[in-house]
Write a protein that holds these residues in place. Structure first.
Motif, mmCIF file in Angstrom:
data_model
loop_
_atom_site.group_PDB
_atom_site.id
_atom_site.type_symbol
_atom_site.label_atom_id
_atom_site.label_comp_id
_atom_site.label_asym_id
_atom_site.label_seq_id
_atom_site.Cartn_x
_atom_site.Cartn_y
_atom_site.Cartn_z
ATOM 1 N N HIS A 148 0.863 -1.182 0.000
ATOM 2 C CA HIS A 148 0.000 0.000 0.000
ATOM 3 C C HIS A 148 0.894 1.225 0.000
ATOM 4 C CE1 HIS A 148 -3.428 2.640 0.855
ATOM 5 N NE2 HIS A 148 -2.542 3.330 1.558
ATOM 6 N N ILE A 149 0.641 2.123 -0.959
ATOM 7 C CA ILE A 149 1.422 3.355 -1.058
ATOM 8 C C ILE A 149 0.459 4.527 -1.153
ATOM 9 C CG2 ILE A 149 3.136 4.645 -2.397
ATOM 10 C CD1 ILE A 149 4.250 1.988 -3.380
ATOM 11 N N GLY A 150 0.598 5.487 -0.223
ATOM 12 C CA GLY A 150 -0.239 6.681 -0.266
ATOM 13 C C GLY A 150 -1.264 6.735 0.841
ATOM 14 N N LYS A 151 -2.377 7.392 0.562
ATOM 15 C CA LYS A 151 -3.401 7.661 1.578
ATOM 16 C C LYS A 151 -4.075 6.372 2.029
ATOM 17 C CE LYS A 151 -7.764 10.096 2.300
ATOM 18 N NZ LYS A 151 -8.640 11.215 1.890
ATOM 19 N N TRP A 152 -4.306 6.248 3.336
ATOM 20 C CA TRP A 152 -5.012 5.122 3.929
ATOM 21 C C TRP A 152 -6.321 5.596 4.544
ATOM 22 C CZ3 TRP A 152 -5.654 0.196 3.657
ATOM 23 C CH2 TRP A 152 -6.103 -0.572 4.743
ATOM 24 N N HIS A 153 -6.242 6.363 5.622
ATOM 25 C CA HIS A 153 -7.406 7.001 6.257
ATOM 26 C C HIS A 153 -8.441 5.992 6.736
ATOM 27 C CE1 HIS A 153 -10.118 10.845 6.207
ATOM 28 N NE2 HIS A 153 -9.525 10.645 7.377
ATOM 29 N N GLY A 177 0.924 5.393 4.442
ATOM 30 C CA GLY A 177 -0.453 5.163 4.856
ATOM 31 C C GLY A 177 -0.623 5.310 6.347
ATOM 32 N N SER A 178 -1.531 6.210 6.767
ATOM 33 C CA SER A 178 -1.750 6.471 8.191
ATOM 34 C C SER A 178 -3.191 6.928 8.389
ATOM 35 C CB SER A 178 -0.776 7.544 8.691
ATOM 36 O OG SER A 178 -1.089 8.809 8.121
ATOM 37 N N GLN A 179 -3.458 7.620 9.509
ATOM 38 C CA GLN A 179 -4.789 8.152 9.762
ATOM 39 C C GLN A 179 -5.058 9.461 9.035
ATOM 40 O OE1 GLN A 179 -2.055 8.090 11.794
ATOM 41 N NE2 GLN A 179 -2.755 8.613 13.842
ATOM 42 N N ALA A 180 -4.043 10.024 8.401
ATOM 43 C CA ALA A 180 -4.182 11.330 7.752
ATOM 44 C C ALA A 180 -5.118 11.252 6.551
ATOM 45 C CB ALA A 180 -2.815 11.842 7.302
ATOM 46 N N GLY A 181 -6.065 12.177 6.497
ATOM 47 C CA GLY A 181 -6.994 12.235 5.384
ATOM 48 C C GLY A 181 -6.522 13.116 4.251
ATOM 49 N N GLN A 182 -5.467 13.862 4.476
ATOM 50 C CA GLN A 182 -4.856 14.706 3.449
ATOM 51 C C GLN A 182 -3.420 14.967 3.869
ATOM 52 O OE1 GLN A 182 -7.471 18.265 4.287
ATOM 53 N NE2 GLN A 182 -5.517 19.333 4.193
ATOM 54 N N HIS A 242 -6.892 16.020 -3.567
ATOM 55 C CA HIS A 242 -7.441 16.580 -2.329
ATOM 56 C C HIS A 242 -6.705 17.867 -1.966
ATOM 57 C CE1 HIS A 242 -8.816 16.777 1.841
ATOM 58 N NE2 HIS A 242 -9.586 15.711 1.652
ATOM 59 N N THR A 243 -7.388 18.727 -1.207
ATOM 60 C CA THR A 243 -6.724 19.896 -0.653
ATOM 61 C C THR A 243 -5.569 19.452 0.249
ATOM 62 O OG1 THR A 243 -8.347 19.884 1.155
ATOM 63 C CG2 THR A 243 -8.775 21.354 -0.731
ATOM 64 N N PRO A 244 -4.560 20.310 0.453
ATOM 65 C CA PRO A 244 -4.425 21.683 -0.042
ATOM 66 C C PRO A 244 -4.140 21.723 -1.548
ATOM 67 C CG PRO A 244 -2.415 21.012 1.074
ATOM 68 C CD PRO A 244 -3.404 19.902 1.293
ATOM 69 N N ILE A 245 -4.685 22.725 -2.219
ATOM 70 C CA ILE A 245 -4.468 22.859 -3.661
ATOM 71 C C ILE A 245 -3.093 23.481 -3.865
ATOM 72 C CG2 ILE A 245 -5.369 23.795 -5.818
ATOM 73 C CD1 ILE A 245 -7.134 21.676 -4.433
ATOM 74 N N GLN A 246 -2.114 22.613 -4.078
ATOM 75 C CA GLN A 246 -0.718 23.022 -4.197
ATOM 76 C C GLN A 246 -0.098 22.367 -5.433
ATOM 77 O OE1 GLN A 246 0.921 21.758 -0.416
ATOM 78 N NE2 GLN A 246 0.438 23.705 0.573
ATOM 79 N N PRO A 247 -0.031 23.084 -6.533
ATOM 80 C CA PRO A 247 0.512 22.498 -7.760
ATOM 81 C C PRO A 247 2.020 22.667 -7.853
ATOM 82 C CG PRO A 247 -0.264 24.694 -8.225
ATOM 83 C CD PRO A 247 -0.559 24.448 -6.755
#
Length: 512
Positions: A148-153, A177-182, A242-247
């Protein structure tokens, strides 16, 4: 015809009616491979159904994803099980409606409530049930390497431990992957001083200027190259868009110039009213467009890595979004627009739950297929098992069905009467409040829980949900309402209940 079909559903005659399919021939069954097929499940965060070029976007550029759809099947009536992320992710990995396992809202929290809210939302479980066999565990038991790579939530928000991280639910490798939603930030070190719970973990060995979407793809490519001689299951869950909108700055100027050429004015009010909220009605945000391009570019890098390892033809690729695009909120300038779909993320309308879904698997999935049969995120679990030649687990994925025959072109529809949605919670960007829905054939019924008000739409000719047919079709509205309530009761969906301390003059929407 659709009305008659819906009535047949309700008298227990099984049928399914596709809204639109291309006339294609079924693919020839693929010959067994020496090595079982690999699987890459790509989940994008908050990507709207209308955010792709293949669905008509002209401001955003998604050539790699459009090409993936041309090589595979695009399911144009695919739905997330929830208009917010954690419940949908739970449905993917469990094969169950999120309300069945108590995960109807963000991991471990139940959203806003109190005297200013008319209803009290139910408590929410913060993690996947320990007794469930997750999708990753099913592949691991079959001898697959899993990552698993990236967002888990799917870990309780308030728990700072790691008891329910991906490695506790079937993944050999967990990166970020953790509890973070963003993410705290999309730039190294991916942290936010004000919200440290959003800080991305496991990527501490980076350098200033590193961009998160690129870096997680680097890690995924490394995993592919390391395991290209053995079957693997890779859950590639991007944090973007997902936010923050940071390009990335090197992409931003291109879209500023594109917006200027189109006559878009910065911060121009371009929205429609939705209850007491505003829905952005034009795709015109250069920063968001830049993030979409980075997402598309990195999906292309993943596919290229498969080809370079000579395993592309033996890899199942699924592309999905966890909910609709962020288009609706308190103000008019949300990052994207989901038109022609109504509303967006956190809403039970089409803009919040209809999402892009693509499946590619040469030899088993019909290339170029576009099918409009309603499907839902619960279906991903059994579909991947059957495509990979693994035994189904019907006691686990009780709310999902395999889409294999649909994807091959062998069948044009599914033997399923309806799909359901249960959102008994408030969300700060949704002034509608708790709601639920059922889609049956061409028809969709929406129930507003605070008032019991019913809305009925024929999506075949009203995809934007503008013409409420509840008064014109009272018998159908009543039957679908009964169907929805019976499903809620039978599946154990917990309701929102009346709040005895509520005072209308204090309603939270008075300041919305």
């Amino acid at each position: 015809m659709a009305l008659m079909n819906c009535f047949r559903f309700l008298v227990a005659t099984v049928f399914a009616t596709p809204l639109f399919t291309l006339p294609v021939q079924p693919v020839v069954a693929r010959q067994p491979e020496t090595t079982p097929p690999n699987v890459i499940l790509i989940v994008i965060d908050d990507l709207g159904w209308a955010d792709l070029g293949l669905n008509g976007s002209t401001f955003y550029e998604t050539p790699n994803i459009d090409s993936l759809a041309a090589d595979g099947a695009f399911l144009s009536s695919a739905y997330a099980a929830s208009p917010i992320c954690s419940p949908t992710r739970a449905s993917i990995f469990s094969g169950k409606y999120p309300s069945r396992i108590g995960m109807s809202y963000l991991a471990g929290v139940r959203g806003p409530f109190g005297p200013q809210h008319r209803m009290i939302p139910p408590e929410v479980t913060g993690h996947l049930p320990d007794e469930d066999v997750t999708l990753a565990e099913a592949f691991k038991e079959a001898g697959y390497s899993t990552a698993h790579i990236g967002k888990w939530h799917l870990h309780p928000h308030g728990d700072r431990g790691n008891a329910h991280y991906p490695d506790k639910h079937g993944f050999d490798l967990n990166i970020a992957g953790s509890q973070a939603g963003q993410p705290g930030s999309y730039f190294y070190p991916y942290e936010n001083e004000r919200h440290p719970a959003f800080n991305v973990r496991g990527l501490e060995d980076g350098s200033e200027g590193d961009y998160l979407t690129d870096v997680v793809t680097d890690r995924a490519i490394g995993f592919i190259e390391e395991h290209d001689k053995e079957p693997f299951f890779l859950s590639m869950c991007y944090f973007t868009v997902h936010t923050p909108i940071q390009p990335r700055e090197d992409k931003l100027q291109k879209y500023r110039e594109k917006a200027e050429a189109a006559g878009f004015q910065q911060n121009e009010r371009h929205a429609v009213q939705e209850f007491r909220s505003m829905t952005h009605s034009r795709q015109d945000n250069p920063a968001y467009a830049s993030m979409v391009e980075s997402m598309d570019e990195n999906v292309g890098r993943l596919l290229q890595a498969l080809d370079q390892s000579r395993i592309g033809d033996n890899t199942i690729v699924v592309f999905f979004s966890d909910n609709g695009g962020l288009s609706t909120g308190r103000g008019p300038n949300a990052p994207t627009s989901n038109l022609p779909l109504r509303a967006g993320k956190a809403w039970i309308y089409e803009g919040g739950i209809r999402v892009p879904m693509i499946v590619r698997f040469p030899g088993s999935v019909q290339p170029g297929l576009r099918n409009d049969t309603p499907i839902i995120s619960n279906d991903i679990y059994p579909t991947l098992l059957e495509l990979a030649g693994l035994p189904l687990r019907p006691q686990q994925h009780v709310d999902g069905v395999s889409l294999k025959s649909l994807l091959s072109g062998e069948r044009e529809s599914l033997d399923r009467e309806a799909i359901f949605f249960h959102m008994p919670h408030y969300h700060h960007i949704n002034s509608m409040g708790p709601s639920a829905a059922v889609r049956c054939g061409d028809y969709k019924l929406v129930e507003i829980m605070e008032t019991g008000e019913i809305e009925l739409y024929n999506l075949a000719n009203d995809i934007g949900e503008q013409n409420n047919l509840a008064a014109d079709e009272p018998e159908l509205a009543e039957r679908l309402t009964t169907m929805l309530h019976q499903w809620q009761q039978n599946s154990g969906a917990q309701p929102a209940i009346e709040n005895p301390d509520y005072r209308q003059e204090n309603d939270w929407r008075n300041e919305h």
